[in-house]
Design a protein around this motif. Sequence first.
Motif, PDB file in Angstrom:
ATOM      1  N   GLU A  59       0.837  -1.205   0.000  1.00 34.95           N
ATOM      2  CA  GLU A  59       0.000   0.000   0.000  1.00 34.95           C
ATOM      3  C   GLU A  59       0.873   1.258   0.000  1.00 34.95           C
ATOM      4  OE1 GLU A  59      -2.858   0.171   3.147  1.00 34.95           O
ATOM      5  OE2 GLU A  59      -3.737   2.033   2.395  1.00 34.95           O
ATOM      6  N   ALA A  62       2.483   1.642  -3.402  1.00 27.74           N
ATOM      7  CA  ALA A  62       1.494   2.078  -4.399  1.00 27.74           C
ATOM      8  C   ALA A  62       1.209   3.571  -4.237  1.00 27.74           C
ATOM      9  CB  ALA A  62       0.206   1.269  -4.237  1.00 27.74           C
ATOM     10  N   ASN A  63       1.095   4.025  -2.991  1.00 30.37           N
ATOM     11  CA  ASN A  63       0.814   5.450  -2.754  1.00 30.37           C
ATOM     12  C   ASN A  63       1.977   6.337  -3.187  1.00 30.37           C
ATOM     13  OD1 ASN A  63      -1.878   5.760  -1.786  1.00 30.37           O
ATOM     14  ND2 ASN A  63      -1.256   4.662   0.060  1.00 30.37           N
ATOM     15  N   MET A  66       1.909   6.508  -6.948  1.00 33.18           N
ATOM     16  CA  MET A  66       0.794   7.337  -7.425  1.00 33.18           C
ATOM     17  C   MET A  66       1.053   8.831  -7.182  1.00 33.18           C
ATOM     18  SD  MET A  66      -2.730   5.222  -7.052  1.00 33.18           S
ATOM     19  CE  MET A  66      -2.604   4.713  -5.389  1.00 33.18           C
ATOM     20  N   THR A  67       1.723   9.123  -6.083  1.00 34.78           N
ATOM     21  CA  THR A  67       2.059  10.532  -5.824  1.00 34.78           C
ATOM     22  C   THR A  67       3.010  11.040  -6.914  1.00 34.78           C
ATOM     23  OG1 THR A  67       1.798  10.190  -3.459  1.00 34.78           O
ATOM     24  CG2 THR A  67       3.080  12.114  -4.118  1.00 34.78           C
ATOM     25  N   GLU A  70       1.002  11.471 -10.111  1.00 36.04           N
ATOM     26  CA  GLU A  70       0.157  12.679 -10.079  1.00 36.04           C
ATOM     27  C   GLU A  70       1.005  13.924 -10.353  1.00 36.04           C
ATOM     28  OE1 GLU A  70      -3.376  11.113  -7.065  1.00 36.04           O
ATOM     29  OE2 GLU A  70      -1.675  12.204  -6.248  1.00 36.04           O
ATOM     30  N   MET A 120      -1.636   6.828 -17.557  1.00 37.61           N
ATOM     31  CA  MET A 120      -2.972   6.401 -17.108  1.00 37.61           C
ATOM     32  C   MET A 120      -3.037   4.882 -16.990  1.00 37.61           C
ATOM     33  SD  MET A 120      -4.571   8.924 -16.188  1.00 37.61           S
ATOM     34  CE  MET A 120      -5.971   7.993 -15.604  1.00 37.61           C
ATOM     35  N   ASP A 121      -2.328   4.194 -17.917  1.00 39.50           N
ATOM     36  CA  ASP A 121      -2.286   2.727 -17.837  1.00 39.50           C
ATOM     37  C   ASP A 121      -1.577   2.289 -16.559  1.00 39.50           C
ATOM     38  OD1 ASP A 121      -3.681   2.296 -20.111  1.00 39.50           O
ATOM     39  OD2 ASP A 121      -1.957   1.870 -21.392  1.00 39.50           O
ATOM     40  N   PHE A 123      -1.404   4.006 -13.829  1.00 38.84           N
ATOM     41  CA  PHE A 123      -2.353   4.333 -12.762  1.00 38.84           C
ATOM     42  C   PHE A 123      -3.390   3.217 -12.595  1.00 38.84           C
ATOM     43  CE2 PHE A 123      -2.069   8.603 -10.961  1.00 38.84           C
ATOM     44  CZ  PHE A 123      -2.779   8.350  -9.802  1.00 38.84           C
ATOM     45  N   ALA A 124      -3.990   2.834 -13.732  1.00 39.03           N
ATOM     46  CA  ALA A 124      -5.038   1.806 -13.686  1.00 39.03           C
ATOM     47  C   ALA A 124      -4.474   0.491 -13.154  1.00 39.03           C
ATOM     48  CB  ALA A 124      -5.627   1.603 -15.070  1.00 39.03           C
ATOM     49  N   MET A 126      -2.183   0.117 -11.037  1.00 40.34           N
ATOM     50  CA  MET A 126      -1.856   0.174  -9.613  1.00 40.34           C
ATOM     51  C   MET A 126      -2.916  -0.548  -8.779  1.00 40.34           C
ATOM     52  SD  MET A 126       0.995   1.572  -9.567  1.00 40.34           S
ATOM     53  CE  MET A 126       1.232   1.656  -7.822  1.00 40.34           C
ATOM     54  N   SER A 127      -4.014  -0.910  -9.429  1.00 38.03           N
ATOM     55  CA  SER A 127      -5.057  -1.658  -8.714  1.00 38.03           C
ATOM     56  C   SER A 127      -4.554  -3.042  -8.294  1.00 38.03           C
ATOM     57  CB  SER A 127      -6.326  -1.775  -9.550  1.00 38.03           C
ATOM     58  OG  SER A 127      -6.043  -2.399 -10.768  1.00 38.03           O
ATOM     59  N   GLN A 129      -2.503  -3.488  -6.174  1.00 34.26           N
ATOM     60  CA  GLN A 129      -2.392  -3.391  -4.711  1.00 34.26           C
ATOM     61  C   GLN A 129      -3.700  -3.821  -4.047  1.00 34.26           C
ATOM     62  OE1 GLN A 129      -3.739  -0.848  -2.334  1.00 34.26           O
ATOM     63  NE2 GLN A 129      -2.747  -2.057  -0.744  1.00 34.26           N
TER      64      GLN A 129
END
Lengths: 195, 129
Positions: A59, A62-63, A66-67, A70, A120-121, A123-124, A126-127, A129
């Motif tokens: 987790e 992943a965060n 993602m940061t 972003e 975006m791929d 990002f998607a 990252m699910s 996790q």
Amino acid sequence: MSGNWNEVLNKLRGELSSLASFIDKTRQGIDTIETTVKVGSEKFPEASNQLSAVTGELENAANVIMTILEGLMSEQDRADSLLKKLSEWAEKSGAADRESGLSFIGDLQAINVKTRSDMMDIFANMSFQDLTGQKLKKVIGSLAVVEKKLLEMALSFGVGSLDDVPAAGAGAGAKTAEMPINQDIVDRLLKELGA
Amino acid sequence: MLDQNMKILVVDDFSTMRRIIKNILREIGYNNVEEADDGSTALEKLKAAKFDFVVTDWNMPNMPGIELLKAIRQDDGLKDTPVLMVTAEAAKENVVIAVAAGVNNYIVKPFTAAALKERIDLILQKVNA
């Protein structure tokens, strides 16, 4: 008459000897089970803790990713806006190599679009996790069930009674209501088991 | 078709998943997004303010997505809210249960931004028809 008695006594001695041997073997078997239960009682909470730690680390990672993503996407919005302005400026300019300038800008914009789509791929995806986390949660739950059974077995060997143990959350990282065993209970039982 | 002000509630117990869906929604043009971490929190939010669309997970503590869906359909004030289920539960029976409970569409994780957009567009098309 005494011959008969001797025969009976010998038979009885033989039977008692086999019974003693059987009891001894059974006792050895119980000792083995007891050792297995004891080892299991130690290992299962550890396995649950390790899996909980893996879930947490996944987790966090992943965060962090993602940061970063972003941030990159925000920079990319800026780059896109600058490329549009550059394109408008090149359109107006009367430079001799205006066409090649516009072509370079077009290439940069295409790269930007492709990078955006790839981001975006990522990002998607990252699910993963969430998906792995759900599976780990199920494994932790299963470990808690086995752990509970082992502890019940340990108690049946005379360690104490589950009724004496205060009910609380699940043991070693598992958080399901139907496994009322927490780390305190495990620690107490391990202590009672002499671990 | 695309209403950028459409207020969307994303319901998932995993914060990373909520973040993913929120970013994908932003990418496809929806910026008015709120979050809830389980069905009961979502239901409270839905009753407290008007939402135009719900994107929910299935597996959640307290109130799973399927129970949230049933609660939405049973509430006179909420029953028409479009619900998209986003879940790892890919079994046929789950889809059947969700459809019977009144789900508008169902998407299996992991999914792409394009797939999410396609499902949302499809739902809005049917709702607005």
